[in-house]
Design a protein around this motif. Structure first.
Motif, PDB file in Angstrom:
ATOM      1  N   LEU A 299       0.688  -1.245  -0.058  1.00 35.77           N
ATOM      2  CA  LEU A 299       0.165  -0.259  -0.089  1.00 35.77           C
ATOM      3  C   LEU A 299       0.701   1.414   0.207  1.00 35.77           C
ATOM      4  N   ALA A 300       2.539   1.095   0.827  1.00 35.33           N
ATOM      5  CA  ALA A 300       2.715   2.623   0.647  1.00 35.33           C
ATOM      6  C   ALA A 300       3.571   2.746  -0.544  1.00 35.33           C
ATOM      7  N   HIS A 301       3.540   1.873  -1.128  1.00 32.55           N
ATOM      8  CA  HIS A 301       3.774   2.102  -2.492  1.00 32.55           C
ATOM      9  C   HIS A 301       2.899   2.550  -3.910  1.00 32.55           C
ATOM     10  N   ALA A 302       2.334   1.877  -3.642  1.00 32.70           N
ATOM     11  CA  ALA A 302       0.284   2.385  -4.540  1.00 32.70           C
ATOM     12  C   ALA A 302      -0.457   4.160  -3.982  1.00 32.70           C
ATOM     13  N   ARG A 338     -13.382  -5.447 -10.663  1.00 37.83           N
ATOM     14  CA  ARG A 338     -11.691  -3.827 -10.913  1.00 37.83           C
ATOM     15  C   ARG A 338     -12.562  -3.210  -9.901  1.00 37.83           C
ATOM     16  N   ASN A 339     -12.512  -3.605  -8.793  1.00 37.09           N
ATOM     17  CA  ASN A 339     -13.329  -3.012  -7.489  1.00 37.09           C
ATOM     18  C   ASN A 339     -12.095  -2.749  -6.495  1.00 37.09           C
ATOM     19  N   ALA A 340     -10.902  -3.846  -6.987  1.00 35.90           N
ATOM     20  CA  ALA A 340      -9.286  -3.867  -6.274  1.00 35.90           C
ATOM     21  C   ALA A 340      -8.765  -2.658  -7.659  1.00 35.90           C
ATOM     22  N   LEU A 341      -9.298  -1.825  -8.019  1.00 38.41           N
ATOM     23  CA  LEU A 341      -8.146  -0.660  -8.879  1.00 38.41           C
ATOM     24  C   LEU A 341      -9.402   0.682  -8.155  1.00 38.41           C
ATOM     25  N   LEU A 342      -8.245   1.099  -7.977  1.00 39.33           N
ATOM     26  CA  LEU A 342      -9.176   2.212  -7.662  1.00 39.33           C
ATOM     27  C   LEU A 342      -9.359   3.026  -8.443  1.00 39.33           C
ATOM     28  N   ALA A 343     -10.237   4.058  -9.011  1.00 40.80           N
ATOM     29  CA  ALA A 343     -10.616   4.766 -10.367  1.00 40.80           C
ATOM     30  C   ALA A 343     -10.770   5.982  -9.505  1.00 40.80           C
ATOM     31  N   THR A 344     -10.991   6.187  -8.414  1.00 37.87           N
ATOM     32  CA  THR A 344     -11.456   7.133  -7.090  1.00 37.87           C
ATOM     33  C   THR A 344     -11.150   6.610  -5.580  1.00 37.87           C
ATOM     34  N   TYR A 345     -11.026   7.725  -4.915  1.00 34.87           N
ATOM     35  CA  TYR A 345     -10.208   8.435  -3.892  1.00 34.87           C
ATOM     36  C   TYR A 345     -10.850   8.988  -2.702  1.00 34.87           C
ATOM     37  N   TRP A 346     -10.888   8.841  -1.674  1.00 37.22           N
ATOM     38  CA  TRP A 346     -10.378  10.251  -0.856  1.00 37.22           C
ATOM     39  C   TRP A 346      -9.981  10.925  -0.591  1.00 37.22           C
ATOM     40  N   GLY A 363      -3.936   7.283 -14.113  1.00 36.60           N
ATOM     41  CA  GLY A 363      -3.844   5.271 -13.880  1.00 36.60           C
ATOM     42  C   GLY A 363      -4.570   5.017 -12.573  1.00 36.60           C
ATOM     43  N   ALA A 364      -5.391   4.176 -12.550  1.00 32.91           N
ATOM     44  CA  ALA A 364      -6.233   3.300 -11.494  1.00 32.91           C
ATOM     45  C   ALA A 364      -4.876   3.303 -10.331  1.00 32.91           C
ATOM     46  N   ILE A 365      -5.156   3.150  -8.879  1.00 34.42           N
ATOM     47  CA  ILE A 365      -4.430   1.779  -7.909  1.00 34.42           C
ATOM     48  C   ILE A 365      -4.572   0.829  -7.863  1.00 34.42           C
ATOM     49  N   PRO A 366      -3.234   0.453  -8.009  1.00 34.19           N
ATOM     50  CA  PRO A 366      -3.494  -1.587  -7.935  1.00 34.19           C
ATOM     51  C   PRO A 366      -4.220  -1.107  -5.582  1.00 34.19           C
ATOM     52  N   MET A 367      -5.462  -1.607  -5.628  1.00 32.83           N
ATOM     53  CA  MET A 367      -5.426  -1.958  -4.080  1.00 32.83           C
ATOM     54  C   MET A 367      -6.159  -3.512  -3.700  1.00 32.83           C
ATOM     55  N   LYS A 368      -5.732  -4.291  -4.572  1.00 36.56           N
ATOM     56  CA  LYS A 368      -6.173  -6.319  -3.781  1.00 36.56           C
ATOM     57  C   LYS A 368      -5.745  -5.597  -2.069  1.00 36.56           C
TER      58      LYS A 368
END
Length: 509
Positions: A299-302, A338-346, A363-368
């Motif tokens: 997560l720190a990388h992403a 696709r929900n594992a790849l964030l297109a929006t965030y808070w 790009g989207a954020i990989p967040m599995k």
């Protein structure tokens, strides 16, 4: 759970105390490190697991130079906000330092495993216990040998204990590269021998979670057989041998499935949930601890710098890892994966749309891997999921298609994967898409796409593209015109070539 921490708490002690694997000499016999008891053997075997981590960044972790980033960094599912251009744009050489780290770490690890196996042989402890611990080391050694092979081709390994136990002989050992036949047979034989004496996942005690199991040995047999099937078809022009390897994929996947040790999770994202660790989909986990060098730092990388946790968790955010929009957009909008790849965030004030409001690299954020309350700095306690049961399901579908065409069994296996990705799957257009495929080539093409959607940022994409003969054409289609056939392998580090005049690098490097 308290018992879960025993195995990797042992790794914590090994990594931090004065008798750590980094400092203790496992390749020499001395009065200080001769093993005599079962507890001595267990401690030494536990120590060799630390080779999976190295310093906590590369090897089987997730920083640049790790197995994960080497398997995604030159593919269509990866982009990065940092200067990874040598990998992203196929510009690496034998002197690209970070792409050498895995080689420079894991080749010596194989030597340490060889030495440890020999040191264990004369010890008088319970025979079944001794066989099990030796099987763990053999499985690790074969696994490391395979991953080196997948990245660099055949590499010189010290598998002779007389050399491994003699530092002077080891230093003077300058062999040529072994043949593919020898190397593949070595890995296969080691894995089969280990499998006979390893425990199953269900037999493993909770306190030993993370040790090698029959399932991990079988998983690496599967990876080896799929690798060889692709090599024979696309790079050695031997279709007969390719089909022989596909038959082996058929056999080993049948064994894993019928053993009943593993099962798909009903909810895709639950595979990586901190509250659902040790779930039955995971075949090869690496337990983590929220401390430097022993934690999960994905997560720190992403996460982007302005990301704010709605759970009140203090997170380190470097904003590096990305999934290009071109790959993201290949998902059906209704595909829950696709929900594992964030297109929006808070960001603490509002939801940020990565496409329209983010000023960094697109790009989207990989967040599995998800927010974990058990986090210290960049390190959290979420286990690394290296391999999981969904790979077995889709590998079997691929083998059946290669051997018999798109049979109903092959389609039903794909349905197992897709039915959790789409709501109301039965009778839907998503089910019909699979049922309507009647051609072997079309089914093969779909499986490559399906694996991309299922395993995005899990380290499967480069091997998949190579097995399908598409790594270079895929790169060219994305404008990566420097990609050449030589890039199906990374280069042997130049420092190693300098040290061993008998060692030739991969063609083109």
């Amino acid at each position: 759970m308290k018992t879960r921490n025993i195995f990797f708490s042992s790794l914590l002690l090994i990594a931090t105390c004065s008798c750590s694997l980094e400092n203790e000499t496992f390749d020499q016999l001395s009065a200080d490190n001769v093993m005599t008891t079962e507890s001595d053997v267990k401690a030494a075997v536990t120590g060799i697991y630390h080779e999976l981590r190295g310093g906590g960044w590369d090897r089987y972790n997730c920083a640049w130079g790790s197995l994960l980033t080497m398997q995604v960094g030159c593919t269509d599912e990866c982009d990065c906000n940092w200067v990874w251009d040598k990998q992203l744009d196929f510009l690496w050489t034998a002197e690209t330092t970070d792409l050498s780290a895995f080689y420079l770490g894991m080749v010596p690890a194989v030597t340490k495993a060889t030495a440890l196996l020999e040191r264990m042989r004369p010890i008088s402890i319970s025979a079944p216990v001794k066989r099990r611990y030796m099987a763990e080391v053999r499985c690790l050694r074969a696994m490391w040998a395979y991953d080196l092979y997948d990245l660099y081709g055949t590499v010189p390994l010290i598998t002779d204990p007389d050399i491994a136990l003699d530092p002077e002989r080891a230093q003077d050992y300058m062999p040529e590269r072994p043949s593919v036949e020898w190397y593949v047979n070595f890995i296969d034989t080691e894995l089969k021998t280990a499998e006979e004496n390893l425990q199953t996942a269900s037999e493993l005690s909770a306190s030993d979670y993370g040790r090698m199991t029959k399932g991990i040995a079988q998983m690496y047999m599967l990876k080896l057989y799929m690798h060889e099937a692709g090599q024979e078809r696309h790079y050695r022009n031997n279709e007969g041998k390719a089909m022989m390897w596909w038959s082996r994929v058929d056999s080993i996947t049948n064994v894993i499935i019928n053993d009943g040790e593993y099962m798909l999770q009903k909810d895709y994202m639950s595979i990586w949930s901190p509250s659902n660790q040790q779930n039955k989909e995971v075949i090869f986990p690496i337990p983590n601890f929220p401390q430097g060098g022993l934690g999960n730092c994905f997560l720190a990388h992403a996460l982007p710098a302005d990301y704010v946790s709605r759970n009140g968790i203090s997170l380190t955010k470097w904003g590096g890892f990305l999934v290009p929009w071109d790959f993201y957009d290949t998902y059906d909008p209704n595909d829950k994966r696709r929900n594992a790849l964030l297109a929006t965030y808070w960001n603490g004030k509002k939801m940020v749309d990565r496409r329209t409001e983010y000023t960094g690299k697109p790009g989207a954020i990989p967040m599995k891997y998800q927010e974990n309350p058990n986090t210290t700095g960049q390190w959290d306690a979420s286990e690394y999921v290296i391999n999981r049961y969904a790979e077995v399901i889709l590998a079997r579908a691929e083998a059946l298609n290669e051997l018999h065409g798109p049979t109903q069994e092959a389609k039903d296996l794909v349905h197992q994967i897709r039915s959790r990705a789409f709501d109301n799957y039965e009778g839907s257009k998503y089910e019909k898409e699979i049922n309507d495929i009647t051609d072997r080539d079309a089914f093969r093409s779909h499986l490559l796409k399906e694996r991309g959607w299922e395993f995005c940022w899990e380290g499967m994409r480069r091997p998949d593209l190579i097995r399908h003969g598409e790594l270079i054409s895929n790169a060219h289609a994305r404008g990566k015109l420097m990609a050449e056939p030589k890039h199906i392998l990374y280069a042997i580090p130049q420092s190693v070539i300098y040290e061993n005049p008998n060692l030739k690098n991969n063609e083109g490097f």
